[in-house]
Design a protein around this motif. Structure first.
Motif, PDB file in Angstrom:
ATOM      1  N   ALA A  80       0.838  -1.202   0.000  1.00  0.00           N
ATOM      2  CA  ALA A  80       0.000   0.000   0.000  1.00  0.00           C
ATOM      3  C   ALA A  80       0.875   1.255   0.000  1.00  0.00           C
ATOM      4  CB  ALA A  80      -0.932   0.001   1.217  1.00  0.00           C
ATOM      5  N   ARG A  81       1.932   1.205   0.801  1.00  0.00           N
ATOM      6  CA  ARG A  81       2.829   2.362   0.885  1.00  0.00           C
ATOM      7  C   ARG A  81       3.571   2.569  -0.440  1.00  0.00           C
ATOM      8  NH1 ARG A  81       3.300   7.186   2.458  1.00  0.00           N
ATOM      9  NH2 ARG A  81       5.363   7.872   3.104  1.00  0.00           N
ATOM     10  N   MET A  82       3.973   1.480  -1.064  1.00  0.00           N
ATOM     11  CA  MET A  82       4.644   1.591  -2.363  1.00  0.00           C
ATOM     12  C   MET A  82       3.710   2.188  -3.397  1.00  0.00           C
ATOM     13  SD  MET A  82       6.827  -1.998  -2.378  1.00  0.00           S
ATOM     14  CE  MET A  82       7.658  -1.777  -3.955  1.00  0.00           C
ATOM     15  N   ASP A  83       2.471   1.723  -3.392  1.00  0.00           N
ATOM     16  CA  ASP A  83       1.499   2.265  -4.344  1.00  0.00           C
ATOM     17  C   ASP A  83       1.310   3.765  -4.112  1.00  0.00           C
ATOM     18  OD1 ASP A  83       1.239  -0.299  -5.227  1.00  0.00           O
ATOM     19  OD2 ASP A  83      -0.711  -0.674  -4.297  1.00  0.00           O
ATOM     20  N   GLU A  84       1.202   4.122  -2.849  1.00  0.00           N
ATOM     21  CA  GLU A  84       1.010   5.517  -2.469  1.00  0.00           C
ATOM     22  C   GLU A  84       2.140   6.393  -3.027  1.00  0.00           C
ATOM     23  OE1 GLU A  84      -0.615   6.999   1.959  1.00  0.00           O
ATOM     24  OE2 GLU A  84       0.936   5.488   1.743  1.00  0.00           O
ATOM     25  N   LEU A  85       3.375   5.840  -2.970  1.00  0.00           N
ATOM     26  CA  LEU A  85       4.542   6.611  -3.406  1.00  0.00           C
ATOM     27  C   LEU A  85       4.856   6.402  -4.885  1.00  0.00           C
ATOM     28  CD1 LEU A  85       6.812   5.932  -0.304  1.00  0.00           C
ATOM     29  CD2 LEU A  85       5.677   8.092  -0.873  1.00  0.00           C
ATOM     30  N   GLY A  86       4.034   5.595  -5.552  1.00  0.00           N
ATOM     31  CA  GLY A  86       4.268   5.365  -6.978  1.00  0.00           C
ATOM     32  C   GLY A  86       5.490   4.520  -7.272  1.00  0.00           C
ATOM     33  N   ILE A  87       5.867   3.655  -6.330  1.00  0.00           N
ATOM     34  CA  ILE A  87       6.995   2.753  -6.563  1.00  0.00           C
ATOM     35  C   ILE A  87       6.450   1.458  -7.158  1.00  0.00           C
ATOM     36  CG2 ILE A  87       8.865   1.437  -5.468  1.00  0.00           C
ATOM     37  CD1 ILE A  87       8.841   3.616  -3.251  1.00  0.00           C
ATOM     38  N   GLY A  88       6.904   1.145  -8.367  1.00  0.00           N
ATOM     39  CA  GLY A  88       6.386  -0.042  -9.052  1.00  0.00           C
ATOM     40  C   GLY A  88       6.715  -1.306  -8.293  1.00  0.00           C
ATOM     41  N   ARG A  89       5.763  -2.213  -8.229  1.00  0.00           N
ATOM     42  CA  ARG A  89       6.000  -3.451  -7.479  1.00  0.00           C
ATOM     43  C   ARG A  89       6.787  -4.471  -8.278  1.00  0.00           C
ATOM     44  NH1 ARG A  89       0.331  -5.419  -4.834  1.00  0.00           N
ATOM     45  NH2 ARG A  89      -0.506  -3.394  -4.210  1.00  0.00           N
ATOM     46  N   ASP A  90       6.719  -4.352  -9.613  1.00  0.00           N
ATOM     47  CA  ASP A  90       7.197  -5.441 -10.471  1.00  0.00           C
ATOM     48  C   ASP A  90       8.642  -5.842 -10.191  1.00  0.00           C
ATOM     49  OD1 ASP A  90       4.768  -5.462 -11.514  1.00  0.00           O
ATOM     50  OD2 ASP A  90       5.315  -4.713 -13.510  1.00  0.00           O
ATOM     51  N   SER A  91       9.524  -4.842 -10.121  1.00  0.00           N
ATOM     52  CA  SER A  91      10.931  -5.210  -9.968  1.00  0.00           C
ATOM     53  C   SER A  91      11.261  -5.550  -8.515  1.00  0.00           C
ATOM     54  CB  SER A  91      11.834  -4.083 -10.469  1.00  0.00           C
ATOM     55  OG  SER A  91      11.554  -2.901  -9.759  1.00  0.00           O
ATOM     56  N   PHE A  92      10.286  -5.404  -7.618  1.00  0.00           N
ATOM     57  CA  PHE A  92      10.537  -5.708  -6.211  1.00  0.00           C
ATOM     58  C   PHE A  92       9.768  -6.935  -5.723  1.00  0.00           C
ATOM     59  CE2 PHE A  92      11.523  -1.111  -6.372  1.00  0.00           C
ATOM     60  CZ  PHE A  92      12.803  -1.150  -5.871  1.00  0.00           C
ATOM     61  N   ASP A  93       9.322  -7.747  -6.656  1.00  0.00           N
ATOM     62  CA  ASP A  93       8.530  -8.916  -6.242  1.00  0.00           C
ATOM     63  C   ASP A  93       9.303  -9.802  -5.269  1.00  0.00           C
ATOM     64  OD1 ASP A  93      10.306  -9.534  -8.249  1.00  0.00           O
ATOM     65  OD2 ASP A  93       9.094 -11.189  -9.031  1.00  0.00           O
ATOM     66  N   TRP A  94      10.595  -9.963  -5.510  1.00  0.00           N
ATOM     67  CA  TRP A  94      11.428 -10.785  -4.629  1.00  0.00           C
ATOM     68  C   TRP A  94      11.503 -10.166  -3.237  1.00  0.00           C
ATOM     69  CZ3 TRP A  94      15.894  -8.162  -3.026  1.00  0.00           C
ATOM     70  CH2 TRP A  94      16.218  -7.024  -3.778  1.00  0.00           C
ATOM     71  N   TYR A  95      11.599  -8.836  -3.189  1.00  0.00           N
ATOM     72  CA  TYR A  95      11.671  -8.155  -1.884  1.00  0.00           C
ATOM     73  C   TYR A  95      10.347  -8.320  -1.137  1.00  0.00           C
ATOM     74  CZ  TYR A  95      12.438  -4.420   1.521  1.00  0.00           C
ATOM     75  OH  TYR A  95      12.578  -3.708   2.684  1.00  0.00           O
ATOM     76  N   LEU A  96       9.273  -8.168  -1.858  1.00  0.00           N
ATOM     77  CA  LEU A  96       7.954  -8.341  -1.239  1.00  0.00           C
ATOM     78  C   LEU A  96       7.750  -9.778  -0.774  1.00  0.00           C
ATOM     79  CD1 LEU A  96       5.915  -6.176  -3.762  1.00  0.00           C
ATOM     80  CD2 LEU A  96       6.349  -5.653  -1.342  1.00  0.00           C
ATOM     81  N   ASN A  97       8.254 -10.709  -1.548  1.00  0.00           N
ATOM     82  CA  ASN A  97       8.089 -12.118  -1.189  1.00  0.00           C
ATOM     83  C   ASN A  97       8.738 -12.479   0.148  1.00  0.00           C
ATOM     84  OD1 ASN A  97       6.451 -12.959  -3.215  1.00  0.00           O
ATOM     85  ND2 ASN A  97       8.088 -13.810  -4.500  1.00  0.00           N
ATOM     86  N   LEU A  98       9.761 -11.716   0.539  1.00  0.00           N
ATOM     87  CA  LEU A  98      10.359 -11.969   1.856  1.00  0.00           C
ATOM     88  C   LEU A  98       9.289 -11.875   2.939  1.00  0.00           C
ATOM     89  CD1 LEU A  98      13.667  -9.884   1.793  1.00  0.00           C
ATOM     90  CD2 LEU A  98      13.388 -12.341   1.387  1.00  0.00           C
ATOM     91  N   ARG A  99       8.266 -11.079   2.696  1.00  0.00           N
ATOM     92  CA  ARG A  99       7.169 -10.905   3.674  1.00  0.00           C
ATOM     93  C   ARG A  99       6.180 -12.067   3.612  1.00  0.00           C
ATOM     94  NH1 ARG A  99      11.126  -7.324   2.984  1.00  0.00           N
ATOM     95  NH2 ARG A  99      10.898  -5.597   4.445  1.00  0.00           N
ATOM     96  N   ARG A 100       6.207 -12.811   2.542  1.00  0.00           N
ATOM     97  CA  ARG A 100       5.276 -13.940   2.394  1.00  0.00           C
ATOM     98  C   ARG A 100       5.920 -15.248   2.846  1.00  0.00           C
ATOM     99  NH1 ARG A 100       4.234 -15.044  -3.155  1.00  0.00           N
ATOM    100  NH2 ARG A 100       2.644 -16.459  -2.364  1.00  0.00           N
ATOM    101  N   PHE A 101       7.236 -15.340   2.656  1.00  0.00           N
ATOM    102  CA  PHE A 101       7.924 -16.620   2.874  1.00  0.00           C
ATOM    103  C   PHE A 101       8.680 -16.597   4.203  1.00  0.00           C
ATOM    104  CE2 PHE A 101       8.402 -16.936  -2.040  1.00  0.00           C
ATOM    105  CZ  PHE A 101       7.091 -17.374  -2.158  1.00  0.00           C
ATOM    106  N   GLY A 102       7.962 -16.762   5.289  1.00  0.00           N
ATOM    107  CA  GLY A 102       8.624 -16.830   6.594  1.00  0.00           C
ATOM    108  C   GLY A 102       9.238 -15.513   7.026  1.00  0.00           C
TER     109      GLY A 102
END
Lengths: 473, 473
Positions: B412-434
């Motif tokens: 949500a914060r990334m969207d708010e700041l206009g930071i694209g999620r695509d190139s950070f999928d791996w970084y975001l996944n750290l929050r999903r995978f343990g």
């Protein structure tokens, strides 16, 4: 030291020390029967009737503890449903291990979930190919293979610093953005802030001139050796070579020591002592990692390293080496004919180290025409005081030379090779302002790691490798 | 250990141990009356009738020995004509010092020239301005000022590694060429192999996409913290900011530790312990260098460092800090009005550390809107769990945060700041995978060095500084 011991009180749980698995292993005897806390991740989770086994890791220790629980644990159903990859806090009692006395075992009283992990987590407990793991390079450090490789990388880094610092060498950070083209090698990455497609003159670029990423810190290192006598660099280096091999990366780390009042023979002494120190240190500090890597890479790794640590490096001139190789080639064993005045091939290096000397070999006094401009020109008019260290199972691991300190001979050689003097006036001046016999070598850190770990692809010893068409994460 | 002891036998001179000045100082008592050899350079040379004094250095020890000779020395006329800057070998006897008992003195029996130095050598024994010395950056390491600065740089580097390695942290080399724009900060250097002016698509560039030099290794560091629990980086970082100040460089080194199962309060514990360790280590290992720097920079340096090593860092929230500052500003002392929800100015930081707390101060829980997207969003909906460490006489030395681990809040914060999620999928996944509570900080190494040495310009703590329009050597 700071322990993370306060965490559980902060979160309203009982006042108990959180240990790393490293601390648990180190204090295993003393902790028997005591209640402790661990925080980490589930690598594997096997359930049987009323009993469960969790392969637990936190990455601080390669030897992972086993966490056992039974029906008496708080909230059994939740615990037994915990998935591979989940982050957990374990509270439990240290008990004797069923498996072997050096593997810690914890009988859990409570396990709480810190961060869940879905069923489709890519790192399921089975053997994955290294190619697959490269595609999920952000997760592969959690696998046993990469826990071992990156721990060896860290321990070897520290050993490099310890070796030089204990011996009075100064650590120098040489610049990475440079306007020199030091090796005259081309194949550099341009560094610019000009917009893409701009044809503005270089004077309008950020540094007011054309700049590139450094391929070596040697020349700057020499300036510091002329002030501190003994220096070393340990930093990133860049090559824009478009070659997709197992041993080439566009970004890698290099160690470049430079020593004043040192000739090529003393340089060989230092290289040999340094390499053996690194091998012995990793053998001593990473026994579990090496045991795993030994098995993973098909056996022979530890034996190879122990043998190197005990061996005496042979020393031959390039001419002597060619004579040995030509003798050996009488039966036509080599694909490439060994020739005086020319470079050696991989098959030649392999023969010298593995079949002839059965030890590492320094080959020195190389033909002048195939070596760099800054190397000391020997009296024979044909060779320079360059030295390559060839290692069994690794090939060339270090390359060094005594430097040309005679101003006239150095500039003559530069002129001969068409290397402009203008941008190297400072380097040349080192020969005018209190110059002295000095020498240095370079070692590619990843090449060392390939040797130390037995892993054969440079992509698997770098956290996030950069190779042609590949710059992920 | 390898000594360079064999050198003189090789060159046909007497069999005698060559010592570094560091070894001489360490073994000064034991060596009294013995004959030794030294190799290094002449910093100053004073002649009187039938007696001469050479300030000698080899850079391994800041406390330089004095070499004395008289008419009995071999070839007196040649020796007495030796010029400043020349490289020499000294053979002589260790004698009690006239000056003070800790300064080694050698009565020379023979002095041989290794490399001459002309009369126009730029480093004559007089005080040179730092501005002049920057222009001859390849020679300045030979001056006392830069011998001190670069020794502190090397010792502090080693202290950083020792601190983390002793505590089980893994050293990680994060990539320097990156396709991420991690801070969303712009101001990066483009890395390319396309020819100048080329408008070819990025897919034809070396990596098949647009790449730049990294401004941080934090995100990659987080991936390793989720595997090894405690990691640190120590490597170069790049900012293409076109600002010519005393504290900005385009290329500098940064330390970025990242710790799993660690919240912002534990992070402050670690930062405080780490900083004090560094200061204590440099105080202990570089007493002579600091004594010189103390005098050179006008006094108070050692007192400042000792005081920091003994102090307890204060901890206040940003809101509390602003309240303190607004109270202090009732008399209008500040140029900039302190405001809730806004950044603090240098004058505010100075007041908090030097006048209010008389100690370093952690300011934490900063307004969300002025901090980065990856910081943990506090329950108040206004602040994030960010923390800056302010140090007397240095300002902000470290900046860190607990990381946002909640996938939904982070995206949500990334969207708010206009930071694209695509190139950070791996970084975001750290929050999903343990995922787990984790935190980290960054410290600019040169900012620390400015603090430790008292030298006030970043150009003077980097071997070869890179700043706008400046990329020499």
């Amino acid at each position: 030291m700071i322990a993370l011991g306060s965490i559980l009180t902060k979160r309203g749980m009982m006042n108990m020390q959180v240990l790393t698995t490293r601390e648990l292993k180190e204090r295993l005897q003393e902790l028997q029967g005591q209640e402790i806390c661990l925080q980490g991740w589930i690598r594997n989770h096997r359930r049987q009737k009323n009993i469960g086994f969790i392969d637990f890791f936190d990455g601080t220790c390669f030897k992972n503890p086993q966490v056992v629980y039974d029906g008496s644990i708080e909230d059994y159903d939740t615990v037994s449903a915990l998935r591979v990859g989940a982050a957990i806090t374990v509270r439990g009692v240290v008990v004797p291990s069923y498996k072997d006395p050096t593997t810690p075992e914890v009988q859990a009283k409570a396990i709480t979930l810190e961060g869940d992990c879905p069923e489709d987590y890519p790192l399921q407990p089975k053997r994955h190919s290294v190619e697959f793991l490269r595609e999920i390079a952000y997760l592969r450090p959690r696998t046993r293979l990469f826990q071992a490789v990156f721990r060896v990388r860290s321990v070897a880094s520290m050993a490099i610093h310890t070796y030089f610092q204990d011996r009075g060498y100064l650590y120098v950070h040489t610049p990475l953005i440079t306007a020199n083209d030091a090796e005259g090698a081309g194949n550099t990455f341009t560094v610019t802030t000009l917009p893409k497609g701009s044809t503005a003159p270089d004077s309008e670029d950020f540094f007011g001139k054309a700049t590139a990423l450094a391929v070596t810190g040697q020349l700057e290192g020499e300036t510091f050796a002329m002030a501190f006598s003994r220096i070393y660099t340990f930093g990133p280096t860049f090559r824009a070579e478009n070659s997709n091999t197992k041993t080439h990366a566009a970004e890698f780390w290099m160690i470049e020591p430079e020593i004043a009042f040192c000739d090529i023979h003393q340089l060989m002494d230092i290289e040999e002592d340094f390499l053996k120190y690194l091998v012995r240190t990793v053998l001593e500090k990473c026994p579990d990692e090496l045991e795993f890597l030994d098995k993973f890479t098909g056996g022979g790794l530890i034996e190879k390293l122990r043998s190197l640590a005990d061996s005496r490096c042979a020393r031959v001139t390039h001419e002597e080496a060619i004579t040995i190789l030509r003798e050996a080639n009488k039966d036509g064993r080599f694909q490439f004919e060994p020739r005086y005045g020319e470079d050696t091939a991989k098959e030649h290096e392999k023969y010298l180290t593995e079949e002839y000397f059965h030890s590492p070999v320094f080959v020195y006094d190389w033909p002048r025409d195939i070596k760099a401009f800054y190397m000391y020109q020997n009296d024979d008019g044909k060779t320079v005081a360059a030295v390559d260290l060839l290692v069994p199972g690794a090939g060339e691991l270090m390359g060094g030379s005594q430097r040309e300190t005679r101003y006239d001979l150095l500039t003559a050689r530069m002129d001969e090779l068409g290397i402009g003097r203008d941008s190297f006036d400072w380097y040349l001046n080192l020969r005018r302002f209190g110059g002295c016999t000095h020498a240095g070598f370079g070692m590619g850190f990843e090449r060392l790691l390939i040797y130390l770990t037995g892993v054969d692809n440079i992509r698997d010893v770098i956290p996030y490798p950069r190779t042609p068409m590949n710059c992920e994460f």
